[in-house]
Design a protein around this motif. Structure first.
Motif, PDB file in Angstrom:
ATOM      1  N   ASN A 163      -7.844   7.627  11.343  1.00 11.91           N
ATOM      2  CA  ASN A 163      -9.241   8.057  11.363  1.00 11.91           C
ATOM      3  C   ASN A 163     -10.141   7.032  12.026  1.00 11.91           C
ATOM      4  O   ASN A 163     -11.021   7.370  12.829  1.00 11.91           O
ATOM      5  CB  ASN A 163      -9.730   8.328   9.931  1.00 11.91           C
ATOM      6  N   LEU A 164      -9.936   5.756  11.678  1.00 12.31           N
ATOM      7  CA  LEU A 164     -10.791   4.715  12.239  1.00 12.31           C
ATOM      8  C   LEU A 164     -10.582   4.581  13.746  1.00 12.31           C
ATOM      9  O   LEU A 164     -11.559   4.468  14.502  1.00 12.31           O
ATOM     10  CB  LEU A 164     -10.506   3.381  11.540  1.00 12.31           C
ATOM     11  N   VAL A 165      -9.320   4.601  14.188  1.00 15.79           N
ATOM     12  CA  VAL A 165      -9.064   4.494  15.628  1.00 15.79           C
ATOM     13  C   VAL A 165      -9.586   5.731  16.361  1.00 15.79           C
ATOM     14  O   VAL A 165     -10.164   5.640  17.454  1.00 15.79           O
ATOM     15  CB  VAL A 165      -7.561   4.288  15.882  1.00 15.79           C
TER      16      VAL A 165
ATOM     17  N   LEU B 272     -15.892  14.109   8.133  1.00 11.50           N
ATOM     18  CA  LEU B 272     -15.176  13.896   6.866  1.00 11.50           C
ATOM     19  C   LEU B 272     -14.203  12.730   6.923  1.00 11.50           C
ATOM     20  O   LEU B 272     -13.652  12.346   5.886  1.00 11.50           O
ATOM     21  CB  LEU B 272     -14.411  15.167   6.486  1.00 11.50           C
ATOM     22  N   GLY B 273     -13.986  12.157   8.107  1.00  2.28           N
ATOM     23  CA  GLY B 273     -12.967  11.122   8.248  1.00  2.28           C
ATOM     24  C   GLY B 273     -13.270   9.877   7.431  1.00  2.28           C
ATOM     25  O   GLY B 273     -12.426   9.387   6.672  1.00  2.28           O
ATOM     26  N   LEU B 274     -14.483   9.329   7.587  1.00  2.00           N
ATOM     27  CA  LEU B 274     -14.825   8.114   6.854  1.00  2.00           C
ATOM     28  C   LEU B 274     -14.915   8.354   5.358  1.00  2.00           C
ATOM     29  O   LEU B 274     -14.597   7.462   4.562  1.00  2.00           O
ATOM     30  CB  LEU B 274     -16.149   7.543   7.375  1.00  2.00           C
ATOM     31  N   ALA B 275     -15.353   9.546   4.960  1.00  3.02           N
ATOM     32  CA  ALA B 275     -15.379   9.866   3.531  1.00  3.02           C
ATOM     33  C   ALA B 275     -13.966   9.834   2.951  1.00  3.02           C
ATOM     34  O   ALA B 275     -13.746   9.337   1.837  1.00  3.02           O
ATOM     35  CB  ALA B 275     -16.019  11.238   3.310  1.00  3.02           C
ATOM     36  N   LEU B 276     -13.005  10.352   3.708  1.00  8.37           N
ATOM     37  CA  LEU B 276     -11.614  10.300   3.261  1.00  8.37           C
ATOM     38  C   LEU B 276     -11.115   8.856   3.225  1.00  8.37           C
ATOM     39  O   LEU B 276     -10.416   8.457   2.285  1.00  8.37           O
ATOM     40  CB  LEU B 276     -10.743  11.143   4.190  1.00  8.37           C
TER      41      LEU B 276
ATOM     42  N   ALA C 172       0.850  -1.188   0.000  1.00 10.44           N
ATOM     43  CA  ALA C 172       0.000   0.000   0.000  1.00 10.44           C
ATOM     44  C   ALA C 172       0.883   1.234   0.000  1.00 10.44           C
ATOM     45  O   ALA C 172       2.115   1.158   0.082  1.00 10.44           O
ATOM     46  CB  ALA C 172      -0.922  -0.003   1.215  1.00 10.44           C
ATOM     47  N   GLU C 173       0.227   2.383  -0.075  1.00  9.43           N
ATOM     48  CA  GLU C 173       0.902   3.673   0.101  1.00  9.43           C
ATOM     49  C   GLU C 173       0.871   3.959   1.594  1.00  9.43           C
ATOM     50  O   GLU C 173      -0.202   4.203   2.156  1.00  9.43           O
ATOM     51  CB  GLU C 173       0.185   4.749  -0.705  1.00  9.43           C
ATOM     52  N   ALA C 174       1.996   3.898   2.228  1.00 15.70           N
ATOM     53  CA  ALA C 174       2.054   3.867   3.693  1.00 15.70           C
ATOM     54  C   ALA C 174       1.378   5.072   4.325  1.00 15.70           C
ATOM     55  O   ALA C 174       0.585   4.923   5.272  1.00 15.70           O
ATOM     56  CB  ALA C 174       3.518   3.774   4.143  1.00 15.70           C
ATOM     57  N   ASN C 175       1.643   6.283   3.859  1.00 11.35           N
ATOM     58  CA  ASN C 175       1.081   7.481   4.495  1.00 11.35           C
ATOM     59  C   ASN C 175      -0.436   7.502   4.397  1.00 11.35           C
ATOM     60  O   ASN C 175      -1.138   7.868   5.348  1.00 11.35           O
ATOM     61  CB  ASN C 175       1.669   8.734   3.844  1.00 11.35           C
ATOM     62  N   LEU C 176      -0.965   7.104   3.229  1.00 14.83           N
ATOM     63  CA  LEU C 176      -2.428   7.085   3.078  1.00 14.83           C
ATOM     64  C   LEU C 176      -3.049   6.028   3.974  1.00 14.83           C
ATOM     65  O   LEU C 176      -4.101   6.263   4.596  1.00 14.83           O
ATOM     66  CB  LEU C 176      -2.802   6.825   1.612  1.00 14.83           C
ATOM     67  N   LEU C 177      -2.432   4.857   4.054  1.00 16.72           N
ATOM     68  CA  LEU C 177      -2.988   3.804   4.899  1.00 16.72           C
ATOM     69  C   LEU C 177      -2.917   4.204   6.375  1.00 16.72           C
ATOM     70  O   LEU C 177      -3.826   3.889   7.156  1.00 16.72           O
ATOM     71  CB  LEU C 177      -2.228   2.502   4.651  1.00 16.72           C
ATOM     72  N   LYS C 178      -1.858   4.899   6.764  1.00 20.00           N
ATOM     73  CA  LYS C 178      -1.784   5.391   8.146  1.00 20.00           C
ATOM     74  C   LYS C 178      -2.932   6.363   8.426  1.00 20.00           C
ATOM     75  O   LYS C 178      -3.515   6.354   9.514  1.00 20.00           O
ATOM     76  CB  LYS C 178      -0.447   6.084   8.382  1.00 20.00           C
ATOM     77  N   SER C 179      -3.243   7.209   7.448  1.00 22.68           N
ATOM     78  CA  SER C 179      -4.342   8.156   7.628  1.00 22.68           C
ATOM     79  C   SER C 179      -5.665   7.419   7.836  1.00 22.68           C
ATOM     80  O   SER C 179      -6.497   7.816   8.668  1.00 22.68           O
ATOM     81  CB  SER C 179      -4.437   9.073   6.406  1.00 22.68           C
TER      82      SER C 179
END
Length: 533
Positions: free
Chosen positions: A365-367, A430-434, A354-361
């Motif tokens: 958000n989920l946590v 906006l978190g889940l939308a992102l 994956a793209e690490a920075n995007l997956l961290k985001s």
């Protein structure tokens, strides 16, 4: 002109031409046969007359060595009288082709006479006074004289039969065309029924009834066209539904965005006006300034989230391998200062593509959402496990939960189940939308399970890059084994240097609820290492 009428018109034209041509050929063939018979009879009659003339010439008393013209006239008269009632005319001519005897009504045309020669029989059809005759010519040799015998045989009946045949055939053809037109009209109407049904369906759809479908009435090409049309209509209806949903979502987005702007701006303007118009004590001044600062930060956070969503929608990524431990260690560090909830991390060693920075985001958000939905002291579980050709993540809380009717809306921008709770914690919905947009780039999606009062579980699966599970499978396995050995070495080092911390972490870990079937032996090692934050 309608398609049915075009088919009918061309069918009538083709049938009329076919009937007319076949009728003409048939009647003309009968006529030719009849004419051949009449001509043969006329030639035979001419031969009989020649034989009779030669016989009569031999029976005349021989006063002279040469047959006299008077005798020729007498013989001609007798021959004509013997053929009364047969509509036959005679003409006898001498060597100079001058008429010696000629029946009344015989044509004055001498064209045929000029063509008569020895041992030749010629004929032609002539029309005289509205009647048709077969004009024959033959040479007669009588007593050293070469005479010419011509006959006219009436064949008007043959021509009348041909005319009558044409008339009868025209009437029959017209009757057949009329009957055929009626039958063809019914057949064309039946054949064009699928076209009419398709036309009606297109009109209904043009009027806005996109659920209408054409009825299939045949199994031929038109029936297949109906099936294809209905398939196209299904796709069109789905597309229009998606467009309508997109328009509705856009309108809801604009309305929610305007509302989200209005609420903090109203407060900011109100407190700013209060600070400007009145002199407040230090405590009220600080509270007002802090509220303005808090709402401003929320607006800033909302603008950043919106920008992230817009950029993510237009972005393409190149997934790279990243160790799962790196992601979970990052989460542990980010939430190390969270004292309100108990966060438990458990994962199986492996590589995520994956793209690490995007997956961290996404994980942040989920946590963060799970923490906001949990009460103070509540448990939040962050789990990960390796699948055959993917890596699965799961974030679970035991908080308030989400109503079932709200599950389909929580991923929409600005949508918040509990708006008061979200705004109090600087949330903008906006978190889940992102997260949805980021996972879309990774060919994944969110799976949300929730019950009111029991909590929420959000999971997603990041698939491996194409070919990783096959050609690069051995390389990934080696990397995971190396990572596992490093983890074991780190644990041994920490055991020797921080025995007391390990003991404390083990006690805290014993207090946290565990999932029975979650993870394998590698998972248990990771849980002991990370413990709780």
């Amino acid at each position: 002109m309608k398609f049915v009428y075009k088919i009918l018109l061309w069918t009538i034209i083709i049938m009329a031409v076919a009937f007319g041509l076949s009728g003409y050929l048939f009647v003309d063939s009968v006529f030719q046969k009849s004419m051949e018979r009449e001509v043969a009879q006329a030639l035979d009659g001419s031969n009989i007359l020649r034989f009779a003339f030669e016989t009569a010439a031999l029976n005349i008393p021989t006063k002279y060595n040469v047959l006299q013209d008077v005798a020729v006239e007498q013989i001609g008269g007798k021959l004509e009288s013997s053929g009364q009632g047969t509509e036959r005319y005679l003409r006898l001519s001498n060597e100079e082709r001058e008429a010696l005897y000629q029946s009344n009504g015989f044509a004055q045309d001498t064209g045929l006479l000029q063509q008569i020669g020895e041992e030749t029989k010629i004929w032609q059809v002539v029309r005289q006074e509205g009647r048709y005759y077969v004009h024959t010519g033959i040479m007669v040799d009588a007593l050293d004289r070469n005479l010419y015998l011509e006959t006219l045989e009436d064949v008007t009946e043959v021509f009348e039969e041909r005319a009558m045949g044409f008339a009868v055939y025209r009437r029959v053809t017209l009757a057949m065309l009329a009957c055929s037109s009626i039958v063809m009209f019914l057949i064309c109407t039946w054949l064009a029924k699928p076209i009419r049904l398709l036309t009606g369906a297109t009109r209904r759809m043009a009027q806005g009834d996109y659920s209408y479908r054409a009825r299939k009435v045949s199994s031929d090409e038109l029936g297949q066209l109906t099936v294809d049309f209905n398939s196209m209509a299904n796709v069109l209806e789905d597309t229009i539904g998606e467009l309508q949903e997109a328009v509705r979502s856009r309108e809801d987005f604009i309305a929610a965005f305007a509302h989200e702007l209005k609420t903090p701006l109203t407060s900011i303007i109100g407190y700013a006006d209060l600070l400007r118009s009145r002199k407040l004590d230090e405590e009220k001044h600080f509270l007002s300034s802090n509220y303005i600062y808090t709402e401003g930060k929320r607006l800033e956070n909302m603008s950043f989230r919106l920008l992230d969503i817009i950029v993510t929608k237009r972005e393409a990524i190149d997934p790279q391998p990243v160790a799962a431990k790196v992601l979970f260690q990052y989460l542990k560090d980010m939430f190390a200062g969270n004292k309100e909830q108990r966060i438990r991390f458990a994962f199986g060693s492996g590589t995520v593509y994956a793209e690490a920075n995007l997956l961290k985001s996404v994980l942040l958000n989920l946590v963060d959402n799970a923490c906001k939905a949990s009460s103070e002291g509540g448990l939040v579980e962050v789990l990960g496990r390796r699948l055959e050709d993917a890596y699965a993540f799961q974030v679970k809380d035991y908080g308030v939960g989400i109503p079932e009717e709200e599950l389909m809306k929580v991923t929409e921008a600005f949508y918040m189940v509990d708006k008061s709770r979200s705004r109090s914690r600087n949330g903008a919905g906006l978190g889940l939308a992102l997260c949805v947009e980021i996972l879309r780039l990774h060919d994944s999606e969110l799976e949300i399970e929730s019950r009111m009062g029991e909590g929420t579980c959000i999971s997603f699966v990041i698939p491996d890059k194409k070919g990783e599970a096959g050609a690069d499978g051995a390389r990934r396995q080696n990397a995971e084994e190396t990572l596992l050995r490093n983890e074991i070495a780190h644990k041994a080092l920490r055991e020797t240097q921080a025995g007391t911390e390990k003991e404390s972490a083990g006690q805290e870990q014993g207090e946290a609820p565990r999932q029975g079937a979650e993870g394998d032996a590698e998972d248990e090692d990771d849980e002991k290492e990370l413990g709780e934050a």
